[in-house]
Design a protein around this motif. Sequence first.
Motif, PDB file in Angstrom:
ATOM      1  N   THR A   1      -9.900  -4.194   4.256  1.00 39.26           N
ATOM      2  CA  THR A   1     -10.959  -3.182   4.412  1.00 39.26           C
ATOM      3  C   THR A   1     -11.582  -3.204   5.799  1.00 39.26           C
ATOM      4  OG1 THR A   1     -12.633  -4.731   3.584  1.00 39.26           O
ATOM      5  CG2 THR A   1     -11.533  -3.331   1.961  1.00 39.26           C
ATOM      6  N   SER A   2     -10.969  -3.922   6.718  1.00 45.20           N
ATOM      7  CA  SER A   2     -11.616  -4.157   8.017  1.00 45.20           C
ATOM      8  C   SER A   2     -11.843  -2.884   8.826  1.00 45.20           C
ATOM      9  CB  SER A   2     -10.796  -5.155   8.837  1.00 45.20           C
ATOM     10  OG  SER A   2      -9.486  -4.660   9.059  1.00 45.20           O
ATOM     11  N   GLU A   3     -11.075  -1.831   8.558  1.00 42.65           N
ATOM     12  CA  GLU A   3     -11.222  -0.590   9.319  1.00 42.65           C
ATOM     13  C   GLU A   3     -12.178   0.407   8.653  1.00 42.65           C
ATOM     14  OE1 GLU A   3      -9.837  -0.270  12.388  1.00 42.65           O
ATOM     15  OE2 GLU A   3      -9.311  -2.366  12.003  1.00 42.65           O
ATOM     16  N   HIS A   4     -12.688   0.087   7.480  1.00 44.35           N
ATOM     17  CA  HIS A   4     -13.596   0.997   6.784  1.00 44.35           C
ATOM     18  C   HIS A   4     -15.026   0.832   7.288  1.00 44.35           C
ATOM     19  CE1 HIS A   4     -10.181   1.114   4.000  1.00 44.35           C
ATOM     20  NE2 HIS A   4     -10.712   2.177   3.449  1.00 44.35           N
ATOM     21  N   PRO A   5     -15.786   1.910   7.337  1.00 47.07           N
ATOM     22  CA  PRO A   5     -17.181   1.811   7.776  1.00 47.07           C
ATOM     23  C   PRO A   5     -17.988   0.850   6.907  1.00 47.07           C
ATOM     24  CG  PRO A   5     -16.474   4.104   7.707  1.00 47.07           C
ATOM     25  CD  PRO A   5     -15.383   3.303   7.068  1.00 47.07           C
TER      26      PRO A   5
ATOM     27  N   GLU B   1      -8.145   5.476  -7.300  1.00 42.47           N
ATOM     28  CA  GLU B   1      -7.309   5.336  -6.107  1.00 42.47           C
ATOM     29  C   GLU B   1      -6.673   3.949  -6.097  1.00 42.47           C
ATOM     30  OE1 GLU B   1      -7.759   5.501  -1.206  1.00 42.47           O
ATOM     31  OE2 GLU B   1      -9.493   5.035  -2.465  1.00 42.47           O
ATOM     32  N   TRP B   2      -5.476   3.873  -5.525  1.00 41.06           N
ATOM     33  CA  TRP B   2      -4.814   2.593  -5.297  1.00 41.06           C
ATOM     34  C   TRP B   2      -4.248   2.607  -3.882  1.00 41.06           C
ATOM     35  CZ3 TRP B   2      -5.333   4.781  -9.960  1.00 41.06           C
ATOM     36  CH2 TRP B   2      -5.686   3.955 -11.045  1.00 41.06           C
ATOM     37  N   PRO B   3      -4.352   1.506  -3.144  1.00 44.83           N
ATOM     38  CA  PRO B   3      -3.808   1.489  -1.781  1.00 44.83           C
ATOM     39  C   PRO B   3      -2.286   1.581  -1.785  1.00 44.83           C
ATOM     40  CG  PRO B   3      -4.572  -0.688  -2.424  1.00 44.83           C
ATOM     41  CD  PRO B   3      -5.004   0.247  -3.515  1.00 44.83           C
ATOM     42  N   THR B   4      -1.741   2.004  -0.665  1.00 47.07           N
ATOM     43  CA  THR B   4      -0.281   2.178  -0.538  1.00 47.07           C
ATOM     44  C   THR B   4       0.272   1.359   0.620  1.00 47.07           C
ATOM     45  OG1 THR B   4      -0.601   4.138   0.869  1.00 47.07           O
ATOM     46  CG2 THR B   4      -0.382   4.507  -1.510  1.00 47.07           C
TER      47      THR B   4
ATOM     48  N   ARG C   1      -5.354   4.390   6.852  1.00 43.19           N
ATOM     49  CA  ARG C   1      -4.299   5.376   6.605  1.00 43.19           C
ATOM     50  C   ARG C   1      -3.649   5.127   5.241  1.00 43.19           C
ATOM     51  NH1 ARG C   1       1.396   5.378   9.970  1.00 43.19           N
ATOM     52  NH2 ARG C   1       2.498   6.901   8.699  1.00 43.19           N
ATOM     53  N   PHE C   2      -3.554   3.848   4.851  1.00 38.09           N
ATOM     54  CA  PHE C   2      -2.908   3.484   3.593  1.00 38.09           C
ATOM     55  C   PHE C   2      -3.900   3.284   2.444  1.00 38.09           C
ATOM     56  CE2 PHE C   2      -0.341   2.079   7.150  1.00 38.09           C
ATOM     57  CZ  PHE C   2       0.905   2.597   6.825  1.00 38.09           C
ATOM     58  N   TRP C   3      -5.191   3.366   2.773  1.00 38.20           N
ATOM     59  CA  TRP C   3      -6.229   3.162   1.756  1.00 38.20           C
ATOM     60  C   TRP C   3      -7.476   3.949   2.172  1.00 38.20           C
ATOM     61  CZ3 TRP C   3      -8.637  -2.247   0.298  1.00 38.20           C
ATOM     62  CH2 TRP C   3      -9.258  -2.146  -0.954  1.00 38.20           C
ATOM     63  N   PRO C   4      -7.413   5.265   2.134  1.00 37.16           N
ATOM     64  CA  PRO C   4      -8.486   6.083   2.721  1.00 37.16           C
ATOM     65  C   PRO C   4      -9.838   5.962   2.039  1.00 37.16           C
ATOM     66  CG  PRO C   4      -6.874   7.450   1.572  1.00 37.16           C
ATOM     67  CD  PRO C   4      -6.290   6.081   1.652  1.00 37.16           C
ATOM     68  N   GLY C   5      -9.877   5.905   0.714  1.00 33.65           N
ATOM     69  CA  GLY C   5     -11.160   5.932   0.007  1.00 33.65           C
ATOM     70  C   GLY C   5     -11.784   4.590  -0.253  1.00 33.65           C
ATOM     71  N   GLY C   6     -11.024   3.504  -0.088  1.00 32.11           N
ATOM     72  CA  GLY C   6     -11.576   2.172  -0.278  1.00 32.11           C
ATOM     73  C   GLY C   6     -11.780   1.776  -1.726  1.00 32.11           C
ATOM     74  N   VAL C   7     -11.149   2.491  -2.672  1.00 30.81           N
ATOM     75  CA  VAL C   7     -11.248   2.159  -4.102  1.00 30.81           C
ATOM     76  C   VAL C   7      -9.883   1.674  -4.576  1.00 30.81           C
ATOM     77  CG1 VAL C   7     -11.552   3.127  -6.421  1.00 30.81           C
ATOM     78  CG2 VAL C   7     -13.116   3.783  -4.579  1.00 30.81           C
TER      79      VAL C   7
END
Length: 242
Positions: free
Chosen positions: A71-75, A186-189, A201-207
């Motif tokens: 999650t390091s790139e998420h706000p 949502e699931w990361p890809t 890019r692979f986990w846009p919503g963080g859920v």
Amino acid sequence: MLMSQLTMPEFEAALAKTTTVIVPFGSLEEHGPHLPLGTDTLHALEVAAGAAKLYPMLVAPPVYYGLCRSTSEHPGTISISGNTLKSLTLDIGRELYRQGCRQLILLTGHAGGTHLAALVEAGEQLLRELPEIRVAVVNVLELLREAVKQDPDLVTTAGDAHAGEVETAIMLAAHPRLVKGTAPAEWPTFPKFILVRRKRRFWPGGVWGDPGAGSTEKGEKILTYEINFLLNLVKALERFED
């Protein structure tokens, strides 16, 4: 007993009743658009404080920062390095031991693999350094797995892991005013084995899971299970002979 709320004489008296202390760890990390950044820390503290109401033990102030990779790139995600986390854990453990604590439980609400590895490394070093200390490292997902063994219908979302059904339910039960609605499932890809720079890019919503499946009733049930399993761990650690 919450250490931060004790006076000096009260802390001294508490040590006559127990030498067991729980240190809650978490993170300051995105949890989708609906849960607070401190969800992991609040979760760990809720479980520790709940256990301390039922059995004599000390609960140290929580550590709000952890090692967050995916999650390091998420706000909102503020990560620390594994070396910093390990050093901080070592300092806290040594000081608690110096004050008379002998059973140390590192309870983390953040279950990232690199984060957990730093805590385990710190625990192993404390075992080498301090002759009378007993150490346990446990994350809330492990407590949840124990709960699901007893109640297979407790979690309905397959692969739920982050800001989904479980964490939404827990926050609805423990801190409902901090929950801002819900979010899409949502699931990361992330690709297998490959490390990526543009993580969002692979986990846009963080859920990671389905927040809509969470409820207050489910959160209360999960917390009760987790508190009871933590109590069992505390008692096992106090009896443990290596």
